[in-house]
Design a protein around this motif. Structure first.
Motif, PDB file in Angstrom:
ATOM      1  N   ARG A   1      88.694 -18.617  -4.803  1.00  0.00           N
ATOM      2  CA  ARG A   1      88.740 -19.520  -3.649  1.00  0.00           C
ATOM      3  C   ARG A   1      87.401 -20.229  -3.525  1.00  0.00           C
ATOM      4  NH1 ARG A   1      88.102 -14.462  -0.695  1.00  0.00           N
ATOM      5  NH2 ARG A   1      86.043 -14.493   0.222  1.00  0.00           N
ATOM      6  N   THR A   2      87.448 -21.357  -2.848  1.00  0.00           N
ATOM      7  CA  THR A   2      86.235 -22.115  -2.563  1.00  0.00           C
ATOM      8  C   THR A   2      86.152 -22.280  -1.056  1.00  0.00           C
ATOM      9  OG1 THR A   2      86.355 -23.259  -4.673  1.00  0.00           O
ATOM     10  CG2 THR A   2      85.003 -24.275  -2.956  1.00  0.00           C
TER      11      THR A   2
ATOM     12  N   GLU B   1      81.171 -22.849  -1.877  1.00  0.00           N
ATOM     13  CA  GLU B   1      80.918 -21.758  -2.823  1.00  0.00           C
ATOM     14  C   GLU B   1      82.236 -21.259  -3.399  1.00  0.00           C
ATOM     15  OE1 GLU B   1      77.856 -18.543  -2.262  1.00  0.00           O
ATOM     16  OE2 GLU B   1      79.695 -17.364  -2.007  1.00  0.00           O
ATOM     17  N   THR B   2      82.301 -21.157  -4.718  1.00  0.00           N
ATOM     18  CA  THR B   2      83.497 -20.651  -5.388  1.00  0.00           C
ATOM     19  C   THR B   2      83.291 -19.183  -5.695  1.00  0.00           C
ATOM     20  OG1 THR B   2      83.981 -22.810  -6.316  1.00  0.00           O
ATOM     21  CG2 THR B   2      85.018 -20.919  -7.379  1.00  0.00           C
ATOM     22  N   THR B   3      84.312 -18.374  -5.366  1.00  0.00           N
ATOM     23  CA  THR B   3      84.268 -16.929  -5.569  1.00  0.00           C
ATOM     24  C   THR B   3      85.496 -16.489  -6.346  1.00  0.00           C
ATOM     25  OG1 THR B   3      83.124 -16.643  -3.450  1.00  0.00           O
ATOM     26  CG2 THR B   3      84.160 -14.691  -4.387  1.00  0.00           C
ATOM     27  N   LEU B   4      85.275 -15.745  -7.422  1.00  0.00           N
ATOM     28  CA  LEU B   4      86.369 -15.080  -8.109  1.00  0.00           C
ATOM     29  C   LEU B   4      86.657 -13.830  -7.283  1.00  0.00           C
ATOM     30  CD1 LEU B   4      88.290 -14.756 -10.549  1.00  0.00           C
ATOM     31  CD2 LEU B   4      86.445 -13.531 -11.703  1.00  0.00           C
ATOM     32  N   THR B   5      87.789 -13.823  -6.592  1.00  0.00           N
ATOM     33  CA  THR B   5      88.077 -12.725  -5.665  1.00  0.00           C
ATOM     34  C   THR B   5      88.835 -11.579  -6.326  1.00  0.00           C
ATOM     35  OG1 THR B   5      90.095 -13.847  -4.919  1.00  0.00           O
ATOM     36  CG2 THR B   5      88.072 -14.223  -3.633  1.00  0.00           C
TER      37      THR B   5
ATOM     38  N   LEU C   1      81.087 -13.295  -7.750  1.00  0.00           N
ATOM     39  CA  LEU C   1      82.099 -12.261  -7.557  1.00  0.00           C
ATOM     40  C   LEU C   1      81.397 -10.985  -7.147  1.00  0.00           C
ATOM     41  CD1 LEU C   1      82.392  -9.814  -9.889  1.00  0.00           C
ATOM     42  CD2 LEU C   1      83.123 -11.710 -11.267  1.00  0.00           C
ATOM     43  N   GLU C   2      82.167 -10.099  -6.565  1.00  0.00           N
ATOM     44  CA  GLU C   2      81.673  -8.763  -6.255  1.00  0.00           C
ATOM     45  C   GLU C   2      82.535  -7.781  -7.013  1.00  0.00           C
ATOM     46  OE1 GLU C   2      81.173  -7.906  -2.120  1.00  0.00           O
ATOM     47  OE2 GLU C   2      79.775  -9.569  -1.861  1.00  0.00           O
ATOM     48  N   VAL C   3      81.879  -6.867  -7.708  1.00  0.00           N
ATOM     49  CA  VAL C   3      82.591  -5.873  -8.506  1.00  0.00           C
ATOM     50  C   VAL C   3      82.208  -4.479  -8.000  1.00  0.00           C
ATOM     51  CG1 VAL C   3      80.831  -5.823 -10.339  1.00  0.00           C
ATOM     52  CG2 VAL C   3      83.182  -5.153 -10.857  1.00  0.00           C
TER      53      VAL C   3
END
Length: 183
Positions: free
Chosen positions: A76-77, A81-85, A120-122
């Motif tokens: 999502r943006t 900011e674009t985030t790989l969720t 992203l957050e892992v």
């Protein structure tokens, strides 16, 4: 084949997400946290919001093989900011290129949209995911504290790789072919 997710995919996406979480969180988060109908419905509702969002705000991509959903990615943006969720591969399809194909498809979409970096957050105990992202160019955020349960990673996105004389992008199989169903 990599394609855009549709509302008809929601049950399969939620089931895949649940199987994947149970596998890579095993031993770190109590299994009952991901079991039961209520958790499945909560997961399905979250994916429903992602699948039906305005395409300018993000997308959900599905990997499919022989009519079976094998992986899913969402980004999502918001506020520029674009985030790989999410990026999940069904554990029975690990090490078959599904994650790499989904990642390549996301990169293609981001490049077309002019995105220069993605975050992203892992989960800190998901060493498999951290290794996957590291091999695909993601780097830890030096400014982020790692005292919590997740690590923040960033990916800088440059121009597409130069084409070889045969007209194919250099390096890994291109996302264009993945989006056309050739992956």
């Amino acid at each position: 084949m990599i394609r855009a997710a549709e509302p008809a995919d929601l049950d399969a996406i939620a089931a895949l997400h649940t199987r994947a979480r149970a596998t890579y969180y095993r031993g770190h988060i109590p299994e009952q946290a991901y079991a039961g109908d209520a958790e499945f419905q909560r997961t399905r509702e979250g994916w429903s919001r992602a699948v039906t969002r305005d395409p300018a705000e993000g997308a959900v991509l599905c990997a499919e093989q022989d009519g079976e959903l094998t992986g899913v990615a969402a980004f999502r943006t918001e506020h520029g900011e674009t985030t790989l969720t999410q990026l999940h591969v069904d554990p029975v399809h690990w090490r078959r290129g599904t994650g790499a194909a989904l990642h390549a498809a996301c990169l293609d979409v981001w490049r077309r949209a002019g995105v220069s970096r993605v975050r992203l957050e892992v989960y800190e105990h998901n060493l498999r995911a951290q290794a996957f992202y590291a091999t695909h160019g993601w780097r830890p955020d030096p400014a982020a504290s790692h005292a919590g349960t997740h690590r923040t990673l960033w990916l800088r996105i440059g121009p597409p790789p130069a084409a070889d004389p045969a007209g194919e992008p250099a390096g890994a199989p291109g996302a264009d072919s993945a989006l056309r169903g050739e992956a």
